[in-house]
Design a protein around this motif. Structure first.
Motif, PDB file in Angstrom:
ATOM      1  N   VAL A   7       0.843  -1.196   0.000  1.00 18.18           N
ATOM      2  CA  VAL A   7       0.000   0.000   0.000  1.00 18.18           C
ATOM      3  C   VAL A   7       0.884   1.255   0.000  1.00 18.18           C
ATOM      4  O   VAL A   7       1.966   1.249   0.603  1.00 18.18           O
ATOM      5  N   SER A   8       0.424   2.289  -0.669  1.00 20.06           N
ATOM      6  CA  SER A   8       1.121   3.588  -0.598  1.00 20.06           C
ATOM      7  C   SER A   8       1.195   4.025   0.865  1.00 20.06           C
ATOM      8  O   SER A   8       0.160   4.089   1.554  1.00 20.06           O
ATOM      9  N   ALA A   9       2.391   4.343   1.303  1.00 19.22           N
ATOM     10  CA  ALA A   9       2.593   4.662   2.721  1.00 19.22           C
ATOM     11  C   ALA A   9       1.738   5.842   3.188  1.00 19.22           C
ATOM     12  O   ALA A   9       1.225   5.852   4.313  1.00 19.22           O
ATOM     13  N   CYS A  10       1.538   6.826   2.308  1.00 15.27           N
ATOM     14  CA  CYS A  10       0.771   8.008   2.712  1.00 15.27           C
ATOM     15  C   CYS A  10      -0.691   7.660   3.005  1.00 15.27           C
ATOM     16  O   CYS A  10      -1.361   8.354   3.777  1.00 15.27           O
ATOM     17  N   LEU A  11      -1.196   6.555   2.416  1.00 10.36           N
ATOM     18  CA  LEU A  11      -2.594   6.174   2.636  1.00 10.36           C
ATOM     19  C   LEU A  11      -2.828   5.606   4.037  1.00 10.36           C
ATOM     20  O   LEU A  11      -3.965   5.537   4.498  1.00 10.36           O
ATOM     21  N   ASN A  15       3.740  10.516   6.804  1.00  9.12           N
ATOM     22  CA  ASN A  15       3.819  11.901   6.312  1.00  9.12           C
ATOM     23  C   ASN A  15       4.883  12.015   5.217  1.00  9.12           C
ATOM     24  O   ASN A  15       5.860  12.738   5.372  1.00  9.12           O
ATOM     25  N   CYS A  16       4.661  11.309   4.107  1.00  8.26           N
ATOM     26  CA  CYS A  16       5.672  11.262   3.047  1.00  8.26           C
ATOM     27  C   CYS A  16       5.238  11.993   1.777  1.00  8.26           C
ATOM     28  O   CYS A  16       5.936  11.973   0.773  1.00  8.26           O
ATOM     29  N   LYS A  17       4.090  12.669   1.827  1.00 11.12           N
ATOM     30  CA  LYS A  17       3.648  13.480   0.678  1.00 11.12           C
ATOM     31  C   LYS A  17       4.642  14.598   0.413  1.00 11.12           C
ATOM     32  O   LYS A  17       5.339  15.034   1.336  1.00 11.12           O
ATOM     33  N   TYR A  18       4.614  15.148  -0.785  1.00  8.46           N
ATOM     34  CA  TYR A  18       5.523  16.255  -1.109  1.00  8.46           C
ATOM     35  C   TYR A  18       5.399  17.388  -0.093  1.00  8.46           C
ATOM     36  O   TYR A  18       6.372  18.069   0.226  1.00  8.46           O
ATOM     37  N   THR A  39       4.346  -1.172   3.359  1.00  9.77           N
ATOM     38  CA  THR A  39       4.086   0.140   2.774  1.00  9.77           C
ATOM     39  C   THR A  39       5.185   0.473   1.774  1.00  9.77           C
ATOM     40  O   THR A  39       6.337   0.052   1.940  1.00  9.77           O
ATOM     41  N   VAL A  40       4.802   1.212   0.742  1.00  2.25           N
ATOM     42  CA  VAL A  40       5.788   1.651  -0.254  1.00  2.25           C
ATOM     43  C   VAL A  40       5.630   3.151  -0.477  1.00  2.25           C
ATOM     44  O   VAL A  40       4.521   3.684  -0.389  1.00  2.25           O
ATOM     45  N   CYS A  41       6.743   3.814  -0.725  1.00  4.02           N
ATOM     46  CA  CYS A  41       6.696   5.211  -1.172  1.00  4.02           C
ATOM     47  C   CYS A  41       7.793   5.363  -2.228  1.00  4.02           C
ATOM     48  O   CYS A  41       8.958   5.588  -1.894  1.00  4.02           O
ATOM     49  N   PRO A  42       7.426   5.197  -3.496  1.00  2.00           N
ATOM     50  CA  PRO A  42       8.438   5.225  -4.554  1.00  2.00           C
ATOM     51  C   PRO A  42       9.245   6.528  -4.601  1.00  2.00           C
ATOM     52  O   PRO A  42      10.436   6.503  -4.942  1.00  2.00           O
ATOM     53  N   GLU A  43       8.626   7.643  -4.249  1.00  2.00           N
ATOM     54  CA  GLU A  43       9.367   8.911  -4.321  1.00  2.00           C
ATOM     55  C   GLU A  43      10.441   8.966  -3.240  1.00  2.00           C
ATOM     56  O   GLU A  43      11.587   9.351  -3.501  1.00  2.00           O
ATOM     57  N   CYS A  44      10.093   8.557  -2.025  1.00  2.00           N
ATOM     58  CA  CYS A  44      11.097   8.533  -0.945  1.00  2.00           C
ATOM     59  C   CYS A  44      12.167   7.491  -1.260  1.00  2.00           C
ATOM     60  O   CYS A  44      13.364   7.742  -1.061  1.00  2.00           O
ATOM     61  N   PRO A  51       9.777  17.686   3.123  1.00  2.00           N
ATOM     62  CA  PRO A  51       8.938  17.976   1.957  1.00  2.00           C
ATOM     63  C   PRO A  51       9.782  18.138   0.685  1.00  2.00           C
ATOM     64  O   PRO A  51      11.015  18.209   0.748  1.00  2.00           O
ATOM     65  N   ARG A  52       9.094  18.194  -0.451  1.00  2.00           N
ATOM     66  CA  ARG A  52       9.752  18.368  -1.753  1.00  2.00           C
ATOM     67  C   ARG A  52       8.803  19.143  -2.664  1.00  2.00           C
ATOM     68  O   ARG A  52       7.624  19.283  -2.355  1.00  2.00           O
ATOM     69  N   MET A  53       9.343  19.609  -3.773  1.00  2.00           N
ATOM     70  CA  MET A  53       8.491  20.337  -4.718  1.00  2.00           C
ATOM     71  C   MET A  53       7.526  19.335  -5.380  1.00  2.00           C
ATOM     72  O   MET A  53       7.906  18.200  -5.642  1.00  2.00           O
ATOM     73  N   LEU A  99      -2.696   1.890  -4.398  1.00  2.00           N
ATOM     74  CA  LEU A  99      -1.902   3.098  -4.630  1.00  2.00           C
ATOM     75  C   LEU A  99      -2.762   4.352  -4.612  1.00  2.00           C
ATOM     76  O   LEU A  99      -3.950   4.320  -4.950  1.00  2.00           O
ATOM     77  N   LYS A 100      -2.131   5.461  -4.271  1.00  2.00           N
ATOM     78  CA  LYS A 100      -2.831   6.748  -4.151  1.00  2.00           C
ATOM     79  C   LYS A 100      -3.104   7.349  -5.522  1.00  2.00           C
ATOM     80  O   LYS A 100      -2.161   7.669  -6.262  1.00  2.00           O
ATOM     81  N   GLU A 101      -4.377   7.527  -5.825  1.00  2.00           N
ATOM     82  CA  GLU A 101      -4.786   8.095  -7.116  1.00  2.00           C
ATOM     83  C   GLU A 101      -4.220   9.504  -7.316  1.00  2.00           C
ATOM     84  O   GLU A 101      -3.998  10.227  -6.349  1.00  2.00           O
ATOM     85  N   ASN A 102      -3.959   9.849  -8.559  1.00  2.00           N
ATOM     86  CA  ASN A 102      -3.546  11.186  -9.029  1.00  2.00           C
ATOM     87  C   ASN A 102      -2.052  11.503  -8.855  1.00  2.00           C
ATOM     88  O   ASN A 102      -1.576  12.527  -9.346  1.00  2.00           O
ATOM     89  N   SER A 103      -1.331  10.649  -8.139  1.00  2.00           N
ATOM     90  CA  SER A 103       0.089  10.934  -7.895  1.00  2.00           C
ATOM     91  C   SER A 103       0.937  10.612  -9.137  1.00  2.00           C
ATOM     92  O   SER A 103       0.649   9.646  -9.842  1.00  2.00           O
ATOM     93  N   PRO A 104       1.997  11.393  -9.391  1.00  2.00           N
ATOM     94  CA  PRO A 104       2.868  11.092 -10.536  1.00  2.00           C
ATOM     95  C   PRO A 104       3.620   9.773 -10.365  1.00  2.00           C
ATOM     96  O   PRO A 104       4.172   9.241 -11.333  1.00  2.00           O
ATOM     97  N   SER A 105       3.664   9.234  -9.153  1.00  2.00           N
ATOM     98  CA  SER A 105       4.223   7.897  -8.935  1.00  2.00           C
ATOM     99  C   SER A 105       3.117   6.858  -8.854  1.00  2.00           C
ATOM    100  O   SER A 105       3.169   5.817  -9.497  1.00  2.00           O
ATOM    101  N   CYS A 106       2.136   7.147  -8.001  1.00  2.00           N
ATOM    102  CA  CYS A 106       1.175   6.123  -7.585  1.00  2.00           C
ATOM    103  C   CYS A 106      -0.174   6.182  -8.299  1.00  2.00           C
ATOM    104  O   CYS A 106      -0.977   5.257  -8.135  1.00  2.00           O
ATOM    105  N   GLY A 107      -0.465   7.224  -9.047  1.00  2.00           N
ATOM    106  CA  GLY A 107      -1.768   7.326  -9.724  1.00  2.00           C
ATOM    107  C   GLY A 107      -2.039   6.078 -10.569  1.00  2.00           C
ATOM    108  O   GLY A 107      -1.163   5.617 -11.295  1.00  2.00           O
TER     109      GLY A 107
END
Ligand code: SF4
Length: 146
Positions: A7-11, A15-18, A39-44, A51-53, A99-107
């Motif tokens: 599962v996407s870790a942010c779900l 607190n791994c969102k941008y 849990t997975v967070c491909p961006e991290c 945080p990140r842009m 996975l978290k919808e709409n994300s550039p990684s997880c959408g």
């Protein structure tokens, strides 16, 4: 034996969102109650900080590339993180990933259109696309019933 999933870790509250926040979802937590999960967070995992842009995907000459809102390219980080998490999912033995919808990684079904103007288009994030191609059943958090 419990069903294994990822599962996407942010779900689930990380607190791994941008923005440094999360996307905690009560229905996803409920879905996971009788399952074993990682849990997975491909961006991290790709080495990006919190945080990140915010980033979006742009297609140039048929190639998908990832750029932050201030114009820096992060395509390599996105692919590296997706591959790392794919390995983690395989080692764990899960056949699906929520996975978290709409994300550039997880959408899974939708992503933003690359213009940073809040416009969504049909398509998948970098990790969702790789997981699916490699035989993982990707589900959007929006596919989980309330
Ligand atoms: S990469 Fe995926 S798991 Fe990480 S914060 Fe973004 S949506 Fe959540």
């Amino acid at each position: 034996m419990k069903k294994k999933t990822a599962v996407s870790a942010c779900l689930v509250g990380a607190n791994c969102k941008y923005s440094g926040e999360n996307n905690l979802s009560a229905k996803v937590l409920k879905y996971l109650e009788d399952k074993e999960y990682i849990t997975v967070c491909p961006e991290c995992s790709g080495g990006l900080p919190v945080p990140r842009m915010p980033c979006e995907i742009r297609v140039t000459d048929g190639v998908r590339r990832v750029y932050s809102s201030d114009g820096i390219e992060y395509t390599d980080e996105y692919y590296k993180g997706a591959e790392k998490e794919l390995e983690a999912i395989r080692s764990f033995g899960a056949k699906e990933c929520i996975l978290k919808e709409n994300s550039p990684s997880c959408g899974v079904h939708r992503i933003y259109d690359g213009t940073f103007s809040s416009v969504k288009i049909q398509g998948s994030g970098i990790a969702a696309e790789i997981f699916r191609k490699e035989g993982i059943c990707v589900l959007s958090d929006e596919d989980i019933p309330d």
